[in-house]
Design a protein around this motif. Structure first.
Motif, PDB file in Angstrom:
ATOM      1  N   VAL A  22       0.880  -1.171  -0.027  1.00  0.00           N
ATOM      2  CA  VAL A  22      -0.008   0.064  -0.006  1.00  0.00           C
ATOM      3  C   VAL A  22       1.137   1.053  -0.063  1.00  0.00           C
ATOM      4  N   SER A  23       0.472   2.137  -0.498  1.00  0.00           N
ATOM      5  CA  SER A  23       1.376   3.532  -0.599  1.00  0.00           C
ATOM      6  C   SER A  23       1.320   4.365   0.412  1.00  0.00           C
ATOM      7  N   THR A  24       0.308   4.338   1.616  1.00  0.00           N
ATOM      8  CA  THR A  24       0.530   5.091   2.809  1.00  0.00           C
ATOM      9  C   THR A  24       0.215   4.306   4.091  1.00  0.00           C
ATOM     10  N   GLN A  25       0.683   4.970   5.020  1.00  0.00           N
ATOM     11  CA  GLN A  25       0.493   4.132   6.412  1.00  0.00           C
ATOM     12  C   GLN A  25      -0.843   3.919   6.792  1.00  0.00           C
ATOM     13  N   ASP A  26      -1.868   4.819   6.251  1.00  0.00           N
ATOM     14  CA  ASP A  26      -3.225   4.792   6.495  1.00  0.00           C
ATOM     15  C   ASP A  26      -4.088   3.614   5.834  1.00  0.00           C
ATOM     16  N   GLN A  27      -3.257   3.441   4.669  1.00  0.00           N
ATOM     17  CA  GLN A  27      -3.953   2.235   4.044  1.00  0.00           C
ATOM     18  C   GLN A  27      -3.895   0.584   4.537  1.00  0.00           C
ATOM     19  N   LYS A  28      -4.580  -0.205   4.354  1.00  0.00           N
ATOM     20  CA  LYS A  28      -4.476  -1.297   5.066  1.00  0.00           C
ATOM     21  C   LYS A  28      -4.159  -2.651   4.045  1.00  0.00           C
ATOM     22  N   LEU A  29      -3.183  -3.425   4.602  1.00  0.00           N
ATOM     23  CA  LEU A  29      -3.033  -4.376   3.614  1.00  0.00           C
ATOM     24  C   LEU A  29      -3.762  -5.801   3.752  1.00  0.00           C
ATOM     25  N   LYS A  32       4.925 -17.371   2.329  1.00  0.00           N
ATOM     26  CA  LYS A  32       5.857 -16.361   2.866  1.00  0.00           C
ATOM     27  C   LYS A  32       5.215 -15.085   2.143  1.00  0.00           C
ATOM     28  N   PHE A  33       5.565 -14.045   3.197  1.00  0.00           N
ATOM     29  CA  PHE A  33       4.926 -12.626   2.712  1.00  0.00           C
ATOM     30  C   PHE A  33       6.056 -11.580   2.767  1.00  0.00           C
ATOM     31  N   TYR A  34       5.858 -10.695   1.968  1.00  0.00           N
ATOM     32  CA  TYR A  34       6.541  -9.421   1.883  1.00  0.00           C
ATOM     33  C   TYR A  34       5.524  -8.361   1.996  1.00  0.00           C
ATOM     34  N   LYS A  35       5.514  -7.542   3.036  1.00  0.00           N
ATOM     35  CA  LYS A  35       4.443  -6.331   3.163  1.00  0.00           C
ATOM     36  C   LYS A  35       5.159  -5.027   3.274  1.00  0.00           C
ATOM     37  N   GLU A  36       4.865  -4.242   2.367  1.00  0.00           N
ATOM     38  CA  GLU A  36       5.450  -3.061   1.928  1.00  0.00           C
ATOM     39  C   GLU A  36       4.311  -1.799   2.327  1.00  0.00           C
TER      40      GLU A  36
END
Length: 205
Positions: free
Chosen positions: A8-15, A29-33
């Protein structure tokens, strides 16, 4: 192994939505950005450093992975070179299938066409400038100091132990300069110094 990459592009958006869909597909396995598409993405760099032959990178949508069509094509080309498959759940792209490979080959053709158009326009612009008495373009070559850093960047990248972000921080260069150094080193391998090149910090010790 199925490896999920979510961004997601901002801290406010949820993954959560992306992660849920990736889990349903069987990712282990996950990579979360949580980074903008135009900024450094350390999780993407970590994933690229750790994927191995036989893995499959899975994303929710294409725009979660590439910041542009050219970048996306470059990444999937890298996956192919490493023997890694690519799957985009919402775009029906799966390079393990003939149809998926065909679709991506079409994308790659469009990206190459775009690159050639830009190249032709650049050449035409430089020609017009020369005809008007103006000379443009970047001066060729690197300074001796830049060459040393370029060989250091190439050596560290070949070791496959550090992420691109780690190498960039060690050498104290921008991301664009780092990749320009790698491109230069790759083109000049036959002139590579015989003595092992280390980064500037280790050389000071």
């Amino acid at each position: 192994m199925k490896i999920g990459y979510a961004r997601v592009s901002t801290q406010d958006q949820k993954l959560e939505l992306q992660i849920s869909e990736l889990e349903k597909y069987g990712c282990e396995k996950f990579y979360k950005e949580k980074k903008s598409a135009i900024k450094d993405r350390p999780e993407l760099d970590r994933m690229l450093a750790h994927i191995r032959k036989g893995d499959a990178v899975v994303v929710w949508k294409l725009d979660r992975l590439g910041r542009s069509l050219r970048h996306l094509i470059d990444l999937v080309t890298l996956f192919k070179e490493k023997g890694v498959d690519f799957i985009s759940l919402n775009d029906n792209i799966d390079t393990t299938t003939i149809q998926g490979r065909l679709i991506f080959n079409i994308f790659a053709s469009f990206a190459e066409f775009e690159r050639e158009l830009i190249s032709e326009r650049t050449k035409a612009g430089l020609k017009a400038a020369r005809e008007k008495g103006r000379v443009g373009g970047r001066k060729p070559g690197l300074t001796d100091a830049a060459k040393t850093k370029a060989w250091a960047a190439h050596h560290l990248a070949q070791q496959d132990e550090l992420s691109a972000t780690d190498i960039i921080n060690q050498l104290g260069v921008s991301k664009a300069t780092y990749y320009r150094y790698l491109e230069w080193a790759q083109k000049n391998l036959e002139n590579r110094p015989k003595r092992r090149i280390t980064n500037s910090r280790s050389a000071e010790k």
